[in-house]
Design a protein around this motif. Sequence first.
Motif, PDB file in Angstrom:
ATOM      1  N   ARG A 134       0.861  -1.177   0.000  1.00  0.00           N
ATOM      2  CA  ARG A 134       0.000   0.000   0.000  1.00  0.00           C
ATOM      3  C   ARG A 134       0.899   1.228   0.000  1.00  0.00           C
ATOM      4  O   ARG A 134       2.012   1.192   0.538  1.00  0.00           O
ATOM      5  CB  ARG A 134      -0.967   0.003   1.161  1.00  0.00           C
ATOM      6  N   LEU A 135       0.400   2.284  -0.620  1.00  0.00           N
ATOM      7  CA  LEU A 135       1.103   3.556  -0.644  1.00  0.00           C
ATOM      8  C   LEU A 135       0.466   4.435   0.414  1.00  0.00           C
ATOM      9  O   LEU A 135      -0.749   4.644   0.408  1.00  0.00           O
ATOM     10  CB  LEU A 135       0.996   4.196  -2.030  1.00  0.00           C
ATOM     11  N   ILE A 136       1.276   4.909   1.345  1.00  0.00           N
ATOM     12  CA  ILE A 136       0.780   5.698   2.464  1.00  0.00           C
ATOM     13  C   ILE A 136       1.284   7.127   2.319  1.00  0.00           C
ATOM     14  O   ILE A 136       2.496   7.366   2.173  1.00  0.00           O
ATOM     15  CB  ILE A 136       1.231   5.086   3.805  1.00  0.00           C
ATOM     16  N   ALA A 137       0.354   8.086   2.350  1.00  0.00           N
ATOM     17  CA  ALA A 137       0.680   9.506   2.209  1.00  0.00           C
ATOM     18  C   ALA A 137       1.374  10.020   3.462  1.00  0.00           C
ATOM     19  O   ALA A 137       1.393   9.374   4.509  1.00  0.00           O
ATOM     20  CB  ALA A 137      -0.600  10.298   1.956  1.00  0.00           C
ATOM     21  N   THR A 138       1.905  11.216   3.361  1.00  0.00           N
ATOM     22  CA  THR A 138       2.622  11.813   4.487  1.00  0.00           C
ATOM     23  C   THR A 138       1.729  12.029   5.707  1.00  0.00           C
ATOM     24  O   THR A 138       2.218  12.065   6.834  1.00  0.00           O
ATOM     25  CB  THR A 138       3.252  13.156   4.084  1.00  0.00           C
ATOM     26  N   ASN A 139       0.412  12.134   5.494  1.00  0.00           N
ATOM     27  CA  ASN A 139      -0.509  12.316   6.628  1.00  0.00           C
ATOM     28  C   ASN A 139      -0.965  10.983   7.220  1.00  0.00           C
ATOM     29  O   ASN A 139      -1.806  10.949   8.102  1.00  0.00           O
ATOM     30  CB  ASN A 139      -1.723  13.148   6.216  1.00  0.00           C
ATOM     31  N   GLY A 140      -0.422   9.866   6.724  1.00  0.00           N
ATOM     32  CA  GLY A 140      -0.734   8.549   7.253  1.00  0.00           C
ATOM     33  C   GLY A 140      -1.892   7.835   6.575  1.00  0.00           C
ATOM     34  O   GLY A 140      -2.183   6.681   6.893  1.00  0.00           O
ATOM     35  N   GLN A 141      -2.548   8.505   5.634  1.00  0.00           N
ATOM     36  CA  GLN A 141      -3.677   7.872   4.949  1.00  0.00           C
ATOM     37  C   GLN A 141      -3.191   6.969   3.818  1.00  0.00           C
ATOM     38  O   GLN A 141      -2.247   7.301   3.100  1.00  0.00           O
ATOM     39  CB  GLN A 141      -4.622   8.920   4.377  1.00  0.00           C
ATOM     40  N   THR A 142      -3.863   5.830   3.663  1.00  0.00           N
ATOM     41  CA  THR A 142      -3.581   4.925   2.554  1.00  0.00           C
ATOM     42  C   THR A 142      -4.200   5.510   1.298  1.00  0.00           C
ATOM     43  O   THR A 142      -5.390   5.815   1.267  1.00  0.00           O
ATOM     44  CB  THR A 142      -4.167   3.527   2.832  1.00  0.00           C
ATOM     45  N   ILE A 143      -3.380   5.662   0.256  1.00  0.00           N
ATOM     46  CA  ILE A 143      -3.882   6.255  -0.986  1.00  0.00           C
ATOM     47  C   ILE A 143      -3.888   5.285  -2.158  1.00  0.00           C
ATOM     48  O   ILE A 143      -4.485   5.579  -3.192  1.00  0.00           O
ATOM     49  CB  ILE A 143      -3.114   7.544  -1.353  1.00  0.00           C
ATOM     50  N   ALA A 144      -3.269   4.125  -1.995  1.00  0.00           N
ATOM     51  CA  ALA A 144      -3.310   3.095  -3.045  1.00  0.00           C
ATOM     52  C   ALA A 144      -3.012   1.741  -2.413  1.00  0.00           C
ATOM     53  O   ALA A 144      -2.230   1.648  -1.471  1.00  0.00           O
ATOM     54  CB  ALA A 144      -2.297   3.391  -4.144  1.00  0.00           C
ATOM     55  N   VAL A 145      -3.659   0.699  -2.955  1.00  0.00           N
ATOM     56  CA  VAL A 145      -3.469  -0.669  -2.466  1.00  0.00           C
ATOM     57  C   VAL A 145      -3.276  -1.577  -3.679  1.00  0.00           C
ATOM     58  O   VAL A 145      -3.969  -1.440  -4.683  1.00  0.00           O
ATOM     59  CB  VAL A 145      -4.685  -1.135  -1.641  1.00  0.00           C
ATOM     60  N   SER A 146      -2.348  -2.509  -3.571  1.00  0.00           N
ATOM     61  CA  SER A 146      -2.047  -3.398  -4.696  1.00  0.00           C
ATOM     62  C   SER A 146      -2.940  -4.623  -4.711  1.00  0.00           C
ATOM     63  O   SER A 146      -3.670  -4.906  -3.767  1.00  0.00           O
ATOM     64  CB  SER A 146      -0.590  -3.863  -4.608  1.00  0.00           C
ATOM     65  N   GLU A 147      -2.793  -5.374  -5.775  1.00  0.00           N
ATOM     66  CA  GLU A 147      -3.359  -6.716  -5.857  1.00  0.00           C
ATOM     67  C   GLU A 147      -2.490  -7.645  -5.012  1.00  0.00           C
ATOM     68  O   GLU A 147      -1.430  -7.234  -4.526  1.00  0.00           O
ATOM     69  CB  GLU A 147      -3.351  -7.181  -7.310  1.00  0.00           C
ATOM     70  N   GLY A 148      -2.887  -8.886  -4.852  1.00  0.00           N
ATOM     71  CA  GLY A 148      -2.092  -9.867  -4.131  1.00  0.00           C
ATOM     72  C   GLY A 148      -1.050 -10.493  -5.040  1.00  0.00           C
ATOM     73  O   GLY A 148      -1.311 -10.739  -6.222  1.00  0.00           O
ATOM     74  N   TYR A 149       0.132 -10.732  -4.503  1.00  0.00           N
ATOM     75  CA  TYR A 149       1.228 -11.362  -5.233  1.00  0.00           C
ATOM     76  C   TYR A 149       1.649 -12.632  -4.504  1.00  0.00           C
ATOM     77  O   TYR A 149       1.647 -12.684  -3.282  1.00  0.00           O
ATOM     78  CB  TYR A 149       2.439 -10.419  -5.318  1.00  0.00           C
ATOM     79  N   LYS A 150       2.063 -13.638  -5.258  1.00  0.00           N
ATOM     80  CA  LYS A 150       2.489 -14.906  -4.667  1.00  0.00           C
ATOM     81  C   LYS A 150       3.837 -14.790  -3.963  1.00  0.00           C
ATOM     82  O   LYS A 150       4.090 -15.493  -2.995  1.00  0.00           O
ATOM     83  CB  LYS A 150       2.582 -15.997  -5.735  1.00  0.00           C
ATOM     84  N   THR A 151       4.708 -13.913  -4.464  1.00  0.00           N
ATOM     85  CA  THR A 151       6.039 -13.763  -3.872  1.00  0.00           C
ATOM     86  C   THR A 151       6.300 -12.311  -3.499  1.00  0.00           C
ATOM     87  O   THR A 151       5.732 -11.388  -4.090  1.00  0.00           O
ATOM     88  CB  THR A 151       7.150 -14.213  -4.845  1.00  0.00           C
ATOM     89  N   LYS A 152       7.183 -12.131  -2.525  1.00  0.00           N
ATOM     90  CA  LYS A 152       7.571 -10.784  -2.114  1.00  0.00           C
ATOM     91  C   LYS A 152       8.294 -10.074  -3.257  1.00  0.00           C
ATOM     92  O   LYS A 152       8.104  -8.874  -3.467  1.00  0.00           O
ATOM     93  CB  LYS A 152       8.471 -10.859  -0.880  1.00  0.00           C
ATOM     94  N   ALA A 153       9.092 -10.808  -4.011  1.00  0.00           N
ATOM     95  CA  ALA A 153       9.818 -10.219  -5.140  1.00  0.00           C
ATOM     96  C   ALA A 153       8.838  -9.630  -6.161  1.00  0.00           C
ATOM     97  O   ALA A 153       9.091  -8.558  -6.722  1.00  0.00           O
ATOM     98  CB  ALA A 153      10.726 -11.249  -5.799  1.00  0.00           C
ATOM     99  N   SER A 154       7.735 -10.314  -6.395  1.00  0.00           N
ATOM    100  CA  SER A 154       6.730  -9.809  -7.331  1.00  0.00           C
ATOM    101  C   SER A 154       6.091  -8.527  -6.803  1.00  0.00           C
ATOM    102  O   SER A 154       5.839  -7.584  -7.565  1.00  0.00           O
ATOM    103  CB  SER A 154       5.650 -10.855  -7.579  1.00  0.00           C
ATOM    104  N   ALA A 155       5.844  -8.472  -5.506  1.00  0.00           N
ATOM    105  CA  ALA A 155       5.288  -7.254  -4.911  1.00  0.00           C
ATOM    106  C   ALA A 155       6.278  -6.102  -5.036  1.00  0.00           C
ATOM    107  O   ALA A 155       5.892  -4.967  -5.352  1.00  0.00           O
ATOM    108  CB  ALA A 155       4.930  -7.490  -3.445  1.00  0.00           C
ATOM    109  N   MET A 156       7.540  -6.386  -4.823  1.00  0.00           N
ATOM    110  CA  MET A 156       8.566  -5.349  -4.957  1.00  0.00           C
ATOM    111  C   MET A 156       8.664  -4.861  -6.404  1.00  0.00           C
ATOM    112  O   MET A 156       8.839  -3.668  -6.652  1.00  0.00           O
ATOM    113  CB  MET A 156       9.920  -5.874  -4.477  1.00  0.00           C
ATOM    114  N   ASN A 157       8.515  -5.778  -7.367  1.00  0.00           N
ATOM    115  CA  ASN A 157       8.486  -5.375  -8.777  1.00  0.00           C
ATOM    116  C   ASN A 157       7.274  -4.494  -9.051  1.00  0.00           C
ATOM    117  O   ASN A 157       7.351  -3.554  -9.843  1.00  0.00           O
ATOM    118  CB  ASN A 157       8.466  -6.597  -9.696  1.00  0.00           C
TER     119      ASN A 157
END
Length: 61
Positions: free
Chosen positions: A18-41
Amino acid sequence: MAAKFQVYKDKAGEFRFRLIATNGQTIAVSEGYKTKASAMNGIESVKENAPKAAIDDTTLT
Protein backbone atom coordinates in the motif's frame (compact mmCIF):
# COMPACT_ATOMS: atom_id res chain seq x y z
CA MET A 1 8.22 12.53 6.24
CA ALA A 2 7.77 11.41 2.65
CA ALA A 3 5.10 9.06 1.37
CA LYS A 4 6.04 5.39 1.74
CA PHE A 5 5.25 1.96 0.38
CA GLN A 6 4.38 -0.65 2.99
CA VAL A 7 4.74 -4.34 2.07
CA TYR A 8 2.66 -6.85 4.04
CA LYS A 9 1.10 -10.32 3.92
CA ASP A 10 -2.68 -10.55 3.76
CA LYS A 11 -4.87 -13.18 5.45
CA ALA A 12 -4.58 -15.45 2.41
CA GLY A 13 -0.78 -15.39 2.67
CA GLU A 14 -0.25 -13.21 -0.40
CA PHE A 15 2.10 -10.25 -0.47
CA ARG A 16 0.56 -6.82 -1.02
CA PHE A 17 1.71 -3.24 -0.82
CA ARG A 18 0.00 0.00 0.00
CA LEU A 19 1.10 3.56 -0.64
CA ILE A 20 0.78 5.70 2.46
CA ALA A 21 0.68 9.51 2.21
CA THR A 22 2.62 11.81 4.49
CA ASN A 23 -0.51 12.32 6.63
CA GLY A 24 -0.73 8.55 7.25
CA GLN A 25 -3.68 7.87 4.95
CA THR A 26 -3.58 4.92 2.55
CA ILE A 27 -3.88 6.25 -0.99
CA ALA A 28 -3.31 3.10 -3.04
CA VAL A 29 -3.47 -0.67 -2.47
CA SER A 30 -2.05 -3.40 -4.70
CA GLU A 31 -3.36 -6.72 -5.86
CA GLY A 32 -2.09 -9.87 -4.13
CA TYR A 33 1.23 -11.36 -5.23
CA LYS A 34 2.49 -14.91 -4.67
CA THR A 35 6.04 -13.76 -3.87
CA LYS A 36 7.57 -10.78 -2.11
CA ALA A 37 9.82 -10.22 -5.14
CA SER A 38 6.73 -9.81 -7.33
CA ALA A 39 5.29 -7.25 -4.91
CA MET A 40 8.57 -5.35 -4.96
CA ASN A 41 8.49 -5.37 -8.78
CA GLY A 42 4.96 -3.98 -8.55
CA ILE A 43 6.23 -1.10 -6.42
CA GLU A 44 8.96 -0.35 -8.93
CA SER A 45 6.39 -0.37 -11.73
CA VAL A 46 4.20 2.14 -9.88
CA LYS A 47 7.21 4.37 -9.21
CA GLU A 48 8.19 4.29 -12.89
CA ASN A 49 4.77 4.54 -14.52
CA ALA A 50 2.65 6.69 -12.20
CA PRO A 51 4.31 10.01 -13.12
CA LYS A 52 3.46 9.37 -16.79
CA ALA A 53 -0.09 8.09 -16.21
CA ALA A 54 -2.93 9.92 -17.91
CA ILE A 55 -6.01 10.94 -15.95
CA ASP A 56 -9.24 9.35 -17.20
CA ASP A 57 -12.01 11.40 -15.60
CA THR A 58 -15.22 9.49 -16.25
CA THR A 59 -17.29 12.02 -14.30
CA LEU A 60 -17.20 14.50 -17.16
CA THR A 61 -20.24 14.57 -19.42
